[in-house]
Design a protein around this motif. Structure first.
Motif: not given
Length: 417
Positions: A222, A225, A228-229, A251, A332
């Motif tokens: 991803g 994703k 963005k993190r 993307s 995470n």
């Protein structure tokens, strides 16, 4: 003229990229060589087997990662003496009629493989037929993945480095088969390019802390994703981010629509063949962790910050590289932020990680290509009695031999207990 047959398998892009890179290097080193690349499953097997290996693999690691990893680790526990009854055998057997015909018609001096299916196919064929050519395969991960034990019949097996020798000896390989050459990748990654000069060439700020994000098509990791993190983690800091989207057009468009704080500069890139220069410009990279990607980053002495949302073989690559001090991982966004801010504030940590890559930097593509070209020319004069036209039951003959070999190995294993 020396003839080289390269067998690849479309399961991710690494195997095909390695095949193309080796072809280019062989042709660059010798003006008297003919190189042919063949996708083992696409050309010789069924559409179903090709789909399962190509699209099925991508679906499994992106949509069913836990199930995929469970199967992977299950087969890691398989005993080497079960090599002739491993699940890959049925797929490989379906390729043997076509592969045998290819060998007879092309008459290569060397067959080079970038996937364990090729190693298994050649091992199985050699149970019945005396192939005149030398056979060489490459392991493209920093781990002893399942089913490599079924390919012990090849002449040479190129492994990432000496650390893996004992593991493959335990699987049944002989020491003289193992070549700790490394993983063959784009050797532009070995070129020394000043970081400031690379940034200048790419139109980047020469002084800003630079993070590179590269996930290609995203797949299981991803990429957007993770991007963005990262942007969220950099809030309130000054930095620039290189986002390599590869062929993931969705993307690329999403990044284009985003707005960023004044302190954050983003270089949004689609597909590019200039990845080595972007690598030279970065202080650290967030990337997928296939073996070829890892080798490229090692060659650039680039510290790595890697998501733990990975398919099993890449988890193994990550665990190995973390032990060697060249990679960190995050589960995470909170862990990603903690790592990235710590590295920004402590450049000496990045420097130590970079230094830890030095033992792994290898000119594997050149070394392996030179080794392939050094092999003797094959003599097919004694192979005429095995013409494909006279033997239309290659698969049946080999299947019978594989069953006999399986029975023999299991009997010998039982007697050793």
């Amino acid at each position: 003229m020396k003839k080289i047959l390269i067998l690849t398998v479309t399961a991710g892009n690494g195997h095909n990229a390695c095949a193309r890179g080796m072809k280019n290097k062989l042709e660059a080193l010798s003006g008297d060589v003919e190189v042919k690349i063949v996708d083992l499953l696409k050309c010789y097997s069924t559409k179903r087997n090709f789909w399962i290996t190509d699209r099925g693999y991508s679906i499994a690691v992106s949509k069913l990662p836990k199930l995929y990893n469970a199967f992977y680790y299950h087969y890691c526990k398989a005993k080497p003496y079960k090599r002739y009854s491993c699940p890959s055998q049925s797929t490989v057997l379906s390729t043997l009629d076509g592969l045998y015909q290819e060998i007879f018609s092309f008459q290569p001096d060397v067959i080079y493989c970038t996937h364990f299916y090729g190693a298994i196919a050649l091992t199985d064929l050699k149970l019945v037929y005396e192939l005149p050519c030398k056979t060489i395969v490459t392991n493209l991960d920093y781990v002893n993945s399942p089913f490599w034990e079924a390919g012990i019949g090849v002449d040479y097996f190129a492994i990432p480095n000496e650390d893996f020798t004992e593991e493959f000896l335990a699987e049944g390989y002989r020491r003289e088969q193992l070549l700790p050459i490394g993983i063959p990748v784009n050797e532009r990654t070995l070129e020394k390019v000043d970081k400031a000069e690379a940034r200048k060439a790419l139109g980047l700020d020469e002084n800003l802390f630079t993070v590179m994000v590269m996930f290609g098509g995203g797949q299981w990791s991803g990429g957007f994703k993770i991007f963005k993190r990262l942007i969220k983690s950099l809030k309130g800091r000054k930095a620039q981010v290189i986002m390599i989207n590869g062929r993931d057009k969705k993307s690329f468009k999403k990044v284009q629509k985003m707005k960023f704080e004044s302190g954050i500069k983003v270089c949004n890139v689609g597909f590019t063949d200039n990845v080595p220069l972007y690598l030279s410009a970065a202080d650290i990279i967030l990337n997928k962790f296939g073996g070829t990607s890892v080798a490229e980053m090692l060659n650039k002495s680039l510290p790595m910050l890697i998501t733990e949302e990975l398919p099993a073989q890449e988890e193994c690559n990550l665990n190995y590289m973390k032990k060697k001090g060249v990679a960190l991982s995050f589960k995470n966004g909170k862990e990603l932020k903690a790592h990235i801010l710590r590295l920004m504030d402590n450049p000496e940590i990045l420097e130590q990680m970079s230094k830890s890559t030095l033992p792994f930097r290898k000119s594997a593509t050149t070394d392996l290509a030179e080794f392939i070209l050094s092999q003797p020319n094959a003599d097919y004069s004694g192979f005429s009695g095995q013409t494909y036209s006279n033997d239309l039951r290659v698969r049946k003959n080999v299947k019978r031999a594989v069953k006999a070999a399986d029975k023999k190995e299991k009997k010998e294993a039982k007697s050793r207990k």
